[in-house]
Design a protein around this motif. Structure first.
Motif, PDB file in Angstrom:
ATOM      1  N   LEU A  48       0.833  -1.204   0.000  1.00  0.00           N
ATOM      2  CA  LEU A  48       0.000   0.000   0.000  1.00  0.00           C
ATOM      3  C   LEU A  48       0.868   1.255   0.000  1.00  0.00           C
ATOM      4  O   LEU A  48       0.559   2.239  -0.685  1.00  0.00           O
ATOM      5  CB  LEU A  48      -0.924  -0.007   1.221  1.00  0.00           C
ATOM      6  CG  LEU A  48      -2.049  -1.038   1.220  1.00  0.00           C
ATOM      7  CD1 LEU A  48      -2.850  -0.960   2.516  1.00  0.00           C
ATOM      8  CD2 LEU A  48      -2.966  -0.847   0.018  1.00  0.00           C
ATOM      9  N   GLY A  49       1.956   1.223   0.769  1.00  0.00           N
ATOM     10  CA  GLY A  49       2.887   2.350   0.741  1.00  0.00           C
ATOM     11  C   GLY A  49       3.526   2.527  -0.618  1.00  0.00           C
ATOM     12  O   GLY A  49       3.749   3.661  -1.076  1.00  0.00           O
ATOM     13  N   GLY A  50       3.817   1.412  -1.284  1.00  0.00           N
ATOM     14  CA  GLY A  50       4.371   1.497  -2.626  1.00  0.00           C
ATOM     15  C   GLY A  50       3.395   2.102  -3.618  1.00  0.00           C
ATOM     16  O   GLY A  50       3.778   2.874  -4.504  1.00  0.00           O
ATOM     17  N   LEU A  51       2.120   1.769  -3.479  1.00  0.00           N
ATOM     18  CA  LEU A  51       1.100   2.378  -4.340  1.00  0.00           C
ATOM     19  C   LEU A  51       1.006   3.883  -4.103  1.00  0.00           C
ATOM     20  O   LEU A  51       0.752   4.653  -5.037  1.00  0.00           O
ATOM     21  CB  LEU A  51      -0.252   1.714  -4.087  1.00  0.00           C
ATOM     22  CG  LEU A  51      -0.362   0.231  -4.484  1.00  0.00           C
ATOM     23  CD1 LEU A  51      -1.733  -0.312  -4.137  1.00  0.00           C
ATOM     24  CD2 LEU A  51      -0.066   0.039  -5.966  1.00  0.00           C
ATOM     25  N   TYR A  52       1.207   4.292  -2.862  1.00  0.00           N
ATOM     26  CA  TYR A  52       1.234   5.735  -2.568  1.00  0.00           C
ATOM     27  C   TYR A  52       2.391   6.415  -3.292  1.00  0.00           C
ATOM     28  O   TYR A  52       2.226   7.504  -3.868  1.00  0.00           O
ATOM     29  CB  TYR A  52       1.360   5.938  -1.057  1.00  0.00           C
ATOM     30  CG  TYR A  52       1.596   7.380  -0.644  1.00  0.00           C
ATOM     31  CD1 TYR A  52       0.536   8.272  -0.559  1.00  0.00           C
ATOM     32  CD2 TYR A  52       2.887   7.829  -0.353  1.00  0.00           C
ATOM     33  CE1 TYR A  52       0.752   9.594  -0.183  1.00  0.00           C
ATOM     34  CE2 TYR A  52       3.113   9.148   0.028  1.00  0.00           C
ATOM     35  CZ  TYR A  52       2.042  10.020   0.108  1.00  0.00           C
ATOM     36  OH  TYR A  52       2.257  11.333   0.484  1.00  0.00           O
ATOM     37  N   LEU A  53       3.563   5.767  -3.296  1.00  0.00           N
ATOM     38  CA  LEU A  53       4.713   6.340  -4.011  1.00  0.00           C
ATOM     39  C   LEU A  53       4.446   6.417  -5.511  1.00  0.00           C
ATOM     40  O   LEU A  53       4.851   7.380  -6.172  1.00  0.00           O
ATOM     41  CB  LEU A  53       5.957   5.504  -3.741  1.00  0.00           C
ATOM     42  CG  LEU A  53       6.489   5.489  -2.306  1.00  0.00           C
ATOM     43  CD1 LEU A  53       7.724   4.606  -2.202  1.00  0.00           C
ATOM     44  CD2 LEU A  53       6.819   6.902  -1.822  1.00  0.00           C
ATOM     45  N   LEU A  54       3.770   5.422  -6.047  1.00  0.00           N
ATOM     46  CA  LEU A  54       3.417   5.456  -7.465  1.00  0.00           C
ATOM     47  C   LEU A  54       2.428   6.580  -7.757  1.00  0.00           C
ATOM     48  O   LEU A  54       2.550   7.289  -8.771  1.00  0.00           O
ATOM     49  CB  LEU A  54       2.824   4.110  -7.888  1.00  0.00           C
ATOM     50  CG  LEU A  54       3.793   2.930  -7.996  1.00  0.00           C
ATOM     51  CD1 LEU A  54       3.025   1.631  -8.188  1.00  0.00           C
ATOM     52  CD2 LEU A  54       4.772   3.141  -9.147  1.00  0.00           C
TER      53      LEU A  54
END
Length: 337
Positions: A206-212
């Motif tokens: 989920l944090g990675g999706l935020y970075l994307l």
């Protein structure tokens, strides 16, 4: 009057290093909350301690190099290194473990090569790999549930004899040792109450999706890492599901998601062009599976990333994008002539 001549295109970027580093910190908060919920306050103590040590070491190195402390400390790169190491090590880590790792990461892996932007290896993964090889017991000493604040502080101060702990092997280590993974029954039965390691990986995703979404990273590296790992694990699992772990185990346990979204996407040590990023990510995914399956360590994200850090310059050289404003055919014609 003289003017500075630079090559085109001329474009002002809206992102600054300090802003990017803050976004990375924000993206790790769900995973930090999951670690705290699952294992206790040990992860928060590790993160705060690692960030403090990283900033102190960064300041010492900058002072010795006669650099502006306020300017370079404010970029947040040292804090992110400490943050990622604090999230990667066990919540039961003693205080001296992170000191040793960061002493190698900041002065040697970063400033010895010239500081931010010059380091060929990811400093946090250099520290993690060093600690894993040198102190395997402390690095693999994970709790099986939440610990009290009092017992966690005793552990952090290296007073193991003062508390009773329940520890166990991680799912990857459990499968590697006896080819049995009880965590898979949770998914097979449709239970959404995921085991601790899987919950943490979901939060990192989920944090990675935020970075994307914030355009801090592009999709090329994380997608290629996860796709390659999924394809390889699926193929071998279909051949022999007794001796090869399932794709779900590979994707949702260990350091898979923090590696794919937060470690492999480091802009300094990763490949740069989009085509090169795909090759770079596929290499990391392949190495993760190879080392996990046939290597000596149950998890392999740090080693896979460091090995591909070595290959990144050659990948960039082989997959150079076309010159801005030129067609591919024109470039080939000029090269032939």
């Amino acid at each position: 009057m003289s003017f500075i001549t630079v090559t085109s295109p001329h474009q002002n970027g809206q992102q600054r290093t300090a802003w990017v580093m803050r976004q990375v910190c924000y993206a790790t908060l769900p995973a930090l909350a999951a670690l705290t919920f699952s294992f206790g306050i040990g992860s928060i103590i590790n993160v705060l301690w690692c960030v403090a040590i990283a900033l102190i070491l960064e300041g010492i190195c900058l002072k010795l190099r006669k650099k502006n402390l306020e300017f370079y400390l404010s970029d947040g790169s040292a804090a992110v290194t400490g943050l990622l190491l604090g999230l990667s090590i066990s919540p039961l880590s003693p205080w001296w473990l992170s000191v040793i790792g960061l002493t190698f990461a900041i002065p040697i892996a970063k400033h010895l090569y010239g500081g931010l932007g010059q380091n060929p290896f990811n400093p946090a993964m250099i520290a993690y790999a060093l600690l894993l090889v040198s102190f395997p017991v402390e690095m693999t000493h994970w709790p099986t549930g939440m610990n009290s604040i009092d017992s966690t502080l005793h552990i952090f101060l290296d007073q193991y004899g003062a508390v009773d702990l329940t520890t166990g092997a991680t799912p990857l280590d459990n499968f590697k040792t006896n080819h049995h993974s009880p965590t898979l029954t949770w998914l097979a039965n449709g239970n959404i109450d995921l085991p601790e390691s899987m919950l943490v990986n979901v939060m990192f995703a989920l944090g990675g999706l935020y970075l994307l979404a914030r355009k801090i990273i592009t999709w090329h590296i994380p997608v290629s890492v996860l796709a390659c790992l999924t394809v390889l694990s699926t193929l071998f699992f279909m051949i022999d599901n007794q001796h090869y772990a399932s794709p779900m185990l590979h994707l949702l346990t260990g350091a898979t998601m923090i590696g794919a979204f937060f470690i492999a996407t480091d802009p300094v040590t990763a490949a740069t062009s989009n085509g090169a990023r795909l090759i770079y990510g596929m290499g990391i995914g392949m190495l993760i599976y190879i080392i996990r399956t046939w290597g000596g360590y149950p998890d392999a994200v740090a080693f896979a990333v460091l090995l591909m850090n070595l290959a990144a310059p050659m990948i960039d050289h082989l997959y150079q994008p076309r010159t801005f404003g030129h067609q591919v055919s024109i470039v080939k014609w000029r090269n032939k002539s």
